[in-house]
Design a protein around this motif. Structure first.
Motif, PDB file in Angstrom:
ATOM      1  N   TYR A   1       0.829  -1.202   0.000  1.00 33.03           N
ATOM      2  CA  TYR A   1       0.000   0.000   0.000  1.00 33.03           C
ATOM      3  C   TYR A   1       0.868   1.259   0.000  1.00 33.03           C
ATOM      4  N   ARG A   2       0.286   2.345  -0.503  1.00 28.96           N
ATOM      5  CA  ARG A   2       0.896   3.647  -0.263  1.00 28.96           C
ATOM      6  C   ARG A   2       0.582   4.022   1.186  1.00 28.96           C
ATOM      7  N   LEU A   3       1.568   4.584   1.880  1.00 25.49           N
ATOM      8  CA  LEU A   3       1.394   4.936   3.283  1.00 25.49           C
ATOM      9  C   LEU A   3       1.461   6.445   3.473  1.00 25.49           C
ATOM     10  N   ALA A   4       0.605   6.956   4.338  1.00 25.95           N
ATOM     11  CA  ALA A   4       0.650   8.365   4.713  1.00 25.95           C
ATOM     12  C   ALA A   4       0.256   8.477   6.182  1.00 25.95           C
ATOM     13  N   VAL A   5       0.592   9.596   6.791  1.00 20.27           N
ATOM     14  CA  VAL A   5       0.296   9.845   8.202  1.00 20.27           C
ATOM     15  C   VAL A   5      -0.716  10.970   8.312  1.00 20.27           C
ATOM     16  N   VAL A   6      -1.735  10.772   9.145  1.00 18.26           N
ATOM     17  CA  VAL A   6      -2.753  11.792   9.386  1.00 18.26           C
ATOM     18  C   VAL A   6      -2.872  11.958  10.897  1.00 18.26           C
ATOM     19  N   SER A   7      -2.420  13.097  11.412  1.00 20.30           N
ATOM     20  CA  SER A   7      -2.271  13.269  12.853  1.00 20.30           C
ATOM     21  C   SER A   7      -2.790  14.626  13.304  1.00 20.30           C
ATOM     22  N   SER A   8      -3.151  14.709  14.584  1.00 21.62           N
ATOM     23  CA  SER A   8      -3.485  16.003  15.182  1.00 21.62           C
ATOM     24  C   SER A   8      -2.236  16.746  15.620  1.00 21.62           C
ATOM     25  N   SER A   9      -1.098  16.067  15.689  1.00 18.99           N
ATOM     26  CA  SER A   9       0.132  16.661  16.207  1.00 18.99           C
ATOM     27  C   SER A   9       0.827  17.543  15.167  1.00 18.99           C
ATOM     28  N   ALA A  10       1.668  18.441  15.673  1.00 13.45           N
ATOM     29  CA  ALA A  10       2.431  19.338  14.810  1.00 13.45           C
ATOM     30  C   ALA A  10       3.484  18.570  14.013  1.00 13.45           C
ATOM     31  N   LEU A  11       3.852  19.102  12.862  1.00 13.14           N
ATOM     32  CA  LEU A  11       4.831  18.439  12.001  1.00 13.14           C
ATOM     33  C   LEU A  11       6.200  18.339  12.655  1.00 13.14           C
ATOM     34  N   THR A  12       6.583  19.332  13.448  1.00 18.62           N
ATOM     35  CA  THR A  12       7.878  19.264  14.124  1.00 18.62           C
ATOM     36  C   THR A  12       7.895  18.131  15.146  1.00 18.62           C
TER      37      THR A  12
ATOM     38  N   THR B   1      -7.375  22.522  12.915  1.00 12.92           N
ATOM     39  CA  THR B   1      -8.654  21.902  13.269  1.00 12.92           C
ATOM     40  C   THR B   1      -8.404  20.472  13.702  1.00 12.92           C
ATOM     41  N   SER B   2      -8.470  20.228  15.001  1.00  9.21           N
ATOM     42  CA  SER B   2      -8.102  18.920  15.543  1.00  9.21           C
ATOM     43  C   SER B   2      -9.175  17.871  15.292  1.00  9.21           C
ATOM     44  N   LYS B   3      -8.775  16.612  15.276  1.00  6.40           N
ATOM     45  CA  LYS B   3      -9.726  15.518  15.332  1.00  6.40           C
ATOM     46  C   LYS B   3     -10.545  15.676  16.607  1.00  6.40           C
ATOM     47  N   PRO B   4     -11.832  15.323  16.652  1.00  9.86           N
ATOM     48  CA  PRO B   4     -12.587  14.452  15.759  1.00  9.86           C
ATOM     49  C   PRO B   4     -13.163  15.117  14.511  1.00  9.86           C
ATOM     50  N   ASP B   5     -12.899  16.422  14.320  1.00 12.38           N
ATOM     51  CA  ASP B   5     -13.320  17.033  13.061  1.00 12.38           C
ATOM     52  C   ASP B   5     -12.647  16.281  11.908  1.00 12.38           C
ATOM     53  N   PRO B   6     -13.355  15.992  10.833  1.00 10.57           N
ATOM     54  CA  PRO B   6     -12.769  15.220   9.727  1.00 10.57           C
ATOM     55  C   PRO B   6     -11.893  16.031   8.787  1.00 10.57           C
ATOM     56  N   ALA B   7     -11.666  17.305   9.085  1.00 13.08           N
ATOM     57  CA  ALA B   7     -10.978  18.190   8.140  1.00 13.08           C
ATOM     58  C   ALA B   7      -9.616  17.661   7.710  1.00 13.08           C
TER      59      ALA B   7
ATOM     60  N   PRO C   1       7.992   9.421   4.825  1.00 11.95           N
ATOM     61  CA  PRO C   1       8.715  10.672   4.582  1.00 11.95           C
ATOM     62  C   PRO C   1       7.835  11.910   4.771  1.00 11.95           C
ATOM     63  N   PRO C   2       8.464  13.085   4.923  1.00 11.13           N
ATOM     64  CA  PRO C   2       7.732  14.319   5.236  1.00 11.13           C
ATOM     65  C   PRO C   2       6.619  14.674   4.258  1.00 11.13           C
ATOM     66  N   ASP C   3       6.768  14.348   2.981  1.00 13.76           N
ATOM     67  CA  ASP C   3       5.738  14.748   2.025  1.00 13.76           C
ATOM     68  C   ASP C   3       4.468  13.913   2.122  1.00 13.76           C
ATOM     69  N   ARG C   4       4.480  12.896   3.007  1.00 13.99           N
ATOM     70  CA  ARG C   4       3.278  12.101   3.224  1.00 13.99           C
ATOM     71  C   ARG C   4       2.799  12.196   4.669  1.00 13.99           C
ATOM     72  N   ARG C   5       3.079  13.324   5.295  1.00 16.41           N
ATOM     73  CA  ARG C   5       2.627  13.570   6.668  1.00 16.41           C
ATOM     74  C   ARG C   5       1.655  14.748   6.654  1.00 16.41           C
ATOM     75  N   PHE C   6       0.478  14.536   7.245  1.00 13.76           N
ATOM     76  CA  PHE C   6      -0.555  15.567   7.277  1.00 13.76           C
ATOM     77  C   PHE C   6      -0.920  15.855   8.733  1.00 13.76           C
ATOM     78  N   SER C   7      -0.855  17.123   9.092  1.00 10.15           N
ATOM     79  CA  SER C   7      -1.054  17.551  10.473  1.00 10.15           C
ATOM     80  C   SER C   7      -2.264  18.461  10.593  1.00 10.15           C
ATOM     81  N   ALA C   8      -3.149  18.131  11.534  1.00  9.39           N
ATOM     82  CA  ALA C   8      -4.300  18.998  11.793  1.00  9.39           C
ATOM     83  C   ALA C   8      -3.856  20.343  12.362  1.00  9.39           C
ATOM     84  N   GLU C   9      -2.667  20.382  12.917  1.00  9.36           N
ATOM     85  CA  GLU C   9      -2.116  21.610  13.487  1.00  9.36           C
ATOM     86  C   GLU C   9      -1.467  22.493  12.421  1.00  9.36           C
TER      87      GLU C   9
END
Length: 249
Positions: free
Chosen positions: A118-129, A160-166, A145-153
């Motif tokens: 599978y292609r892998l990506a990260v979806v997190s409420s935490s900051a990228l740093t 917009t933090s989880k549980p919002d689906p944004a 890798p960094p280009d596949r990390r998505f941060s709600a922060e």
């Protein structure tokens, strides 16, 4: 619960804290110090111990927690001062996690096996740093890798933090996916609710949830819409790639 039909799934969207590494407990040790200072600054009352914060705010970021605490007790919190507290909490937690987390061979093996299918990506409420420090300390940089990390922060126009689906909807759009092409892996009810609200099939993973809390967490994950749950990365990877994970180890 039975595993749903995953024929159309091409991409796994992985939560980070508490899912890829056991960061929840140490993060709240560092975060509680900042939260306690925040409470003193605004005259807030309550239990701001690391364990209480972990039990009551897991899945939410500090920005959401601080705003909620202030609003609940009628404290006036100016946006610019909130940003100062968010920046301090981010720096202190990031530094602490970078010191205490270590690679987990079972997680690295499972994620490696999953990444071959599978292609892998990260979806997190935490900051990228914070994510960067955790991935480096956990030996996951090359796999996620960094280009596949998505941060709600940090990734969204407005944090917009989880549980919002944004943040899940943002990740789908950036990756060019429909919800049916993704499977989300989450350890928290707020995370599962976020993914489910975005229309994404979701699996619960409780490897890093304390043993005594797992039965309750599994029930909560199912109520939040998780299709099935597993107690370890090895079990989950076996569901998705069969014996490939054992070969990887």
């Amino acid at each position: 619960m039975n595993i749903p039909d995953l024929t159309g799934v091409t991409t796994l969207l992985l939560d980070a804290d508490g899912t890829l590494f056991p960061s929840e407990e140490p993060a709240f040790v560092a975060s509680a110090t900042v939260t306690q200072d925040f409470a003193r600054r605004f005259g807030l009352e309550g239990d701001f111990s690391p364990e209480h914060l972990r039990l009551t705010t897991t899945g939410s970021n500090f920005r959401t927690t601080a705003r909620t605490l202030a609003e609940a007790q009628g404290a006036r919190l100016a946006p610019e001062e909130l940003e100062e507290w968010v920046a301090r909490e981010k720096a202190e937690v990031t530094a602490y996690l970078g010191k205490v987390l270590t690679p987990r061979p079972d997680v690295v093996a499972a994620v490696s096996a999953l990444g071959r299918r599978y292609r892998l990506a990260v979806v997190s409420s935490s900051a990228l740093t914070r994510l960067a420090a955790c991935f480096t300390a956990s030996g996951l940089d090359d796999l996620l890798p960094p280009d596949r990390r998505f941060s709600a922060e940090d990734s969204l126009p407005v944090p917009t933090s989880k549980p919002d689906p944004a943040v899940y909807r943002f990740a789908l759009a950036r990756l060019g996916l429909g919800p049916q092409q993704a499977l989300a892996l989450e350890d928290s009810t707020t995370g599962a609710a976020s993914a489910v609200a975005a229309g994404i099939t979701t699996a619960g993973l409780v490897q890093f949830v304390p043993e005594e809390e797992r039965p309750g967490r599994i029930e909560q994950l199912h109520r939040a819409g998780a299709s099935w749950t597993r107690s370890s990365w090895d079990e989950l990877a076996s569901d998705l790639v069969g014996d490939a994970v054992r070969v990887a180890t």
